[in-house]
Design a protein around this motif. Structure first.
Motif, PDB file in Angstrom:
ATOM      1  N   VAL A  35     111.407  57.342  13.096  1.00  0.00           N
ATOM      2  CA  VAL A  35     112.937  58.382  13.920  1.00  0.00           C
ATOM      3  C   VAL A  35     114.202  56.991  14.009  1.00  0.00           C
ATOM      4  CG1 VAL A  35     113.620  58.502  15.787  1.00  0.00           C
ATOM      5  CG2 VAL A  35     110.948  59.193  15.666  1.00  0.00           C
ATOM      6  N   VAL A  36     113.701  55.841  13.772  1.00  0.00           N
ATOM      7  CA  VAL A  36     114.632  54.993  14.509  1.00  0.00           C
ATOM      8  C   VAL A  36     115.224  54.552  13.165  1.00  0.00           C
ATOM      9  CG1 VAL A  36     115.205  53.143  15.669  1.00  0.00           C
ATOM     10  CG2 VAL A  36     114.044  54.829  16.897  1.00  0.00           C
ATOM     11  N   PHE A  37     114.491  53.640  12.174  1.00  0.00           N
ATOM     12  CA  PHE A  37     114.867  53.560  11.578  1.00  0.00           C
ATOM     13  C   PHE A  37     114.796  53.737   9.949  1.00  0.00           C
ATOM     14  CE2 PHE A  37     112.461  48.819  12.771  1.00  0.00           C
ATOM     15  CZ  PHE A  37     113.957  48.547  13.256  1.00  0.00           C
ATOM     16  N   PRO A  46     116.880  64.687  23.340  1.00  0.00           N
ATOM     17  CA  PRO A  46     117.927  64.049  23.951  1.00  0.00           C
ATOM     18  C   PRO A  46     118.043  64.911  25.145  1.00  0.00           C
ATOM     19  CG  PRO A  46     118.540  66.155  21.880  1.00  0.00           C
ATOM     20  CD  PRO A  46     117.688  65.904  22.300  1.00  0.00           C
ATOM     21  N   PRO A  47     118.433  64.633  26.736  1.00  0.00           N
ATOM     22  CA  PRO A  47     119.092  63.410  26.675  1.00  0.00           C
ATOM     23  C   PRO A  47     117.953  61.953  26.725  1.00  0.00           C
ATOM     24  CG  PRO A  47     119.538  63.391  28.920  1.00  0.00           C
ATOM     25  CD  PRO A  47     118.176  64.974  27.689  1.00  0.00           C
ATOM     26  N   THR A  48     116.898  61.601  27.098  1.00  0.00           N
ATOM     27  CA  THR A  48     116.225  61.112  26.452  1.00  0.00           C
ATOM     28  C   THR A  48     116.203  59.788  25.505  1.00  0.00           C
ATOM     29  OG1 THR A  48     115.051  61.979  28.270  1.00  0.00           O
ATOM     30  CG2 THR A  48     113.782  60.098  27.709  1.00  0.00           C
ATOM     31  N   ALA A  49     116.584  60.853  24.890  1.00  0.00           N
ATOM     32  CA  ALA A  49     116.159  59.903  23.271  1.00  0.00           C
ATOM     33  C   ALA A  49     116.997  58.821  22.947  1.00  0.00           C
ATOM     34  CB  ALA A  49     115.953  60.954  21.668  1.00  0.00           C
ATOM     35  N   ASP A  50     118.280  58.614  23.001  1.00  0.00           N
ATOM     36  CA  ASP A  50     119.453  57.742  22.846  1.00  0.00           C
ATOM     37  C   ASP A  50     118.848  56.346  24.281  1.00  0.00           C
ATOM     38  OD1 ASP A  50     120.527  58.916  21.375  1.00  0.00           O
ATOM     39  OD2 ASP A  50     122.151  59.628  22.617  1.00  0.00           O
ATOM     40  N   ILE A  51     118.601  57.076  25.193  1.00  0.00           N
ATOM     41  CA  ILE A  51     118.024  56.048  26.223  1.00  0.00           C
ATOM     42  C   ILE A  51     116.969  55.244  25.853  1.00  0.00           C
ATOM     43  CG2 ILE A  51     117.351  55.633  28.811  1.00  0.00           C
ATOM     44  CD1 ILE A  51     119.204  57.874  29.370  1.00  0.00           C
ATOM     45  N   GLU A  70      96.727  62.816  18.438  1.00  0.00           N
ATOM     46  CA  GLU A  70      97.984  63.444  18.233  1.00  0.00           C
ATOM     47  C   GLU A  70      99.176  63.980  19.255  1.00  0.00           C
ATOM     48  OE1 GLU A  70      96.543  66.939  16.687  1.00  0.00           O
ATOM     49  OE2 GLU A  70      95.522  65.634  14.117  1.00  0.00           O
ATOM     50  N   ALA A  71      98.420  64.117  20.051  1.00  0.00           N
ATOM     51  CA  ALA A  71      99.313  63.772  21.838  1.00  0.00           C
ATOM     52  C   ALA A  71      99.657  62.932  21.627  1.00  0.00           C
ATOM     53  CB  ALA A  71      98.277  64.862  22.895  1.00  0.00           C
ATOM     54  N   LEU A  72      99.073  61.754  21.930  1.00  0.00           N
ATOM     55  CA  LEU A  72     100.321  60.012  22.532  1.00  0.00           C
ATOM     56  C   LEU A  72     101.178  60.288  20.823  1.00  0.00           C
ATOM     57  CD1 LEU A  72      97.677  57.655  23.057  1.00  0.00           C
ATOM     58  CD2 LEU A  72      99.339  58.707  24.295  1.00  0.00           C
ATOM     59  N   LEU A  73     101.240  60.525  20.168  1.00  0.00           N
ATOM     60  CA  LEU A  73     102.082  60.343  18.867  1.00  0.00           C
ATOM     61  C   LEU A  73     103.226  62.068  19.024  1.00  0.00           C
ATOM     62  CD1 LEU A  73     102.656  58.690  16.701  1.00  0.00           C
ATOM     63  CD2 LEU A  73     101.574  60.207  15.414  1.00  0.00           C
ATOM     64  N   ASP A  74     103.058  62.562  19.030  1.00  0.00           N
ATOM     65  CA  ASP A  74     104.033  63.514  19.542  1.00  0.00           C
ATOM     66  C   ASP A  74     104.401  63.239  20.890  1.00  0.00           C
ATOM     67  OD1 ASP A  74     102.988  65.987  17.568  1.00  0.00           O
ATOM     68  OD2 ASP A  74     101.765  67.167  18.616  1.00  0.00           O
ATOM     69  N   VAL A 107     107.283  61.128  19.661  1.00  0.00           N
ATOM     70  CA  VAL A 107     108.012  61.125  19.066  1.00  0.00           C
ATOM     71  C   VAL A 107     109.048  62.015  19.870  1.00  0.00           C
ATOM     72  CG1 VAL A 107     108.916  62.992  16.777  1.00  0.00           C
ATOM     73  CG2 VAL A 107     107.054  61.251  16.958  1.00  0.00           C
ATOM     74  N   SER A 108     108.702  62.512  20.410  1.00  0.00           N
ATOM     75  CA  SER A 108     109.528  63.468  21.553  1.00  0.00           C
ATOM     76  C   SER A 108     110.174  62.892  22.160  1.00  0.00           C
ATOM     77  CB  SER A 108     108.475  64.435  22.325  1.00  0.00           C
ATOM     78  OG  SER A 108     109.443  65.287  23.369  1.00  0.00           O
TER      79      SER A 108
END
Lengths: 213, 213
Positions: free
Chosen positions: B184-186, B116-121, B103-107, B110-111
């Motif tokens: 998240v992405v698709f 932002p701003p890491t998500a876009d990168i 659960e920690a790995l998946l969280d 997802v995080s």
């Protein structure tokens, strides 16, 4: 404007069942598959930045103003190609068991992502989703449409007593399709012949030791 | 050539524990994180086609010949940035249970993909994998490195009796990380707060009805 129909559902275009277009040379239904093919080929060749409606017009032999009339941007066009291109389709299985259906779905996805020449096109088209917010929106619609077609697999499984009524088809498809994407595209390792069988076995029965499960 | 060390392990660069470079201004270890940051920022801004070593040099303030000496192509540079950038790291959990660790790995994943701003990168860097065979190879190395760090989670679970000794960590991580990417992405749908809990529950216990399982 010699084509009066509104392109409300351009992705149904080319289904072969629609009425003939007046001229037979418009950008509407009858040429949609050629336009989608040109779009996907160009994307695979040149990347998302290199994809232009002018390029699609040249490659498909369809006038660019006609393409623009149906799909006002390359994001919209690629979204429509993702959803409507016959080359990216694979049949929905109905094998008589949830296990069989999920294995067939996963084999179909792995095959789409690994078998030339479609593989390059499918990977490029899906990868391009990360490039633009507009395209991401279309990808969301594409996956929603695909999930709608996958739901009967799960409804039949609930009816057969193989799956709890509150099982979440979206989550199960996330696991199935996600495993294919990770293994093929991100890890770049060969997919073993029993990948689908083993993956579906975990999704159905879980990985925990029986003592724990 | 004022830096004699061979860049055999450039991705360890910038770890802060290495010996100081002679000049303190080279492109080697001490500037690696600045180079990786510039690489990822430029990728997120301009896409893979717009990523150039010249652009990275300008943005990071490191001489381009220095960057070329360590990473001879943008594929190599982006591969190193994927593997070595601290911004793309998240801690490996050790919660005391396989369920808690997964659960920690998946969280964490997802995080990484949504905050932002890491998500876009992160999305741009991973999506760029679909652009070039060279980069795909580096992505494979990145995921292999990550799997090596994830293996202890599964080894501890086997030792605790939570997981069969022949469980396949790569497959379990394909399911876990794949579900995050798909959702998240698709799909472009919001990730519910209980997504990790429900996803890990399926991976551990399976989705089949108990009568069937």
């Amino acid at each position: 404007m010699n084509d009066e129909r509104h392109p409300a559902e351009p992705t149904d275009a080319g289904g072969g069942t629609g009425a003939a277009t007046g001229s037979g040379s418009g950008g509407g239904p009858r040429k949609a598959q050629a336009i989608f093919d040109a779009t996907l080929d160009l994307l695979a060749d040149k990347g998302y930045e290199g994809l232009t409606i002018e390029g699609v017009a040249e490659r498909s032999g369809v006038n660019k103003t006609t393409i623009y009339r149906w799909w006002p941007s390359k994001g919209a066009l690629l979204g429509a190609a993702l959803a409507g291109a016959r080359r990216l389709e694979f049949p929905m299985p109905d094998t008589g068991s949830l296990r069989g259906d999920l294995e067939a779905l996963l084999d179909g996805m792995v095959s789409l992502l690994t078998t030339p020449p479609t593989a390059d096109i499918a990977v490029a088209a899906l990868g391009a989703v990360t490039h633009s917010a507009e395209l991401a929106e279309h990808a969301g619609a594409f996956f929603a449409g695909r999930l709608a077609r996958e739901r009967p697999v799960f409804e039949r499984a609930v009816a057969r007593g193989e799956l709890a009524a509150d099982a979440d088809p979206m989550l199960l498809m996330d696991l199935l399709a996600g495993a294919a994407w990770l293994r093929v595209v991100f890890r770049q390792v060969p997919v073993e012949p029993d990948f689908a069988r083993r993956t579906v076995a975990v999704i159905l029965a879980g990985a925990a030791s029986r003592a724990d499960g």
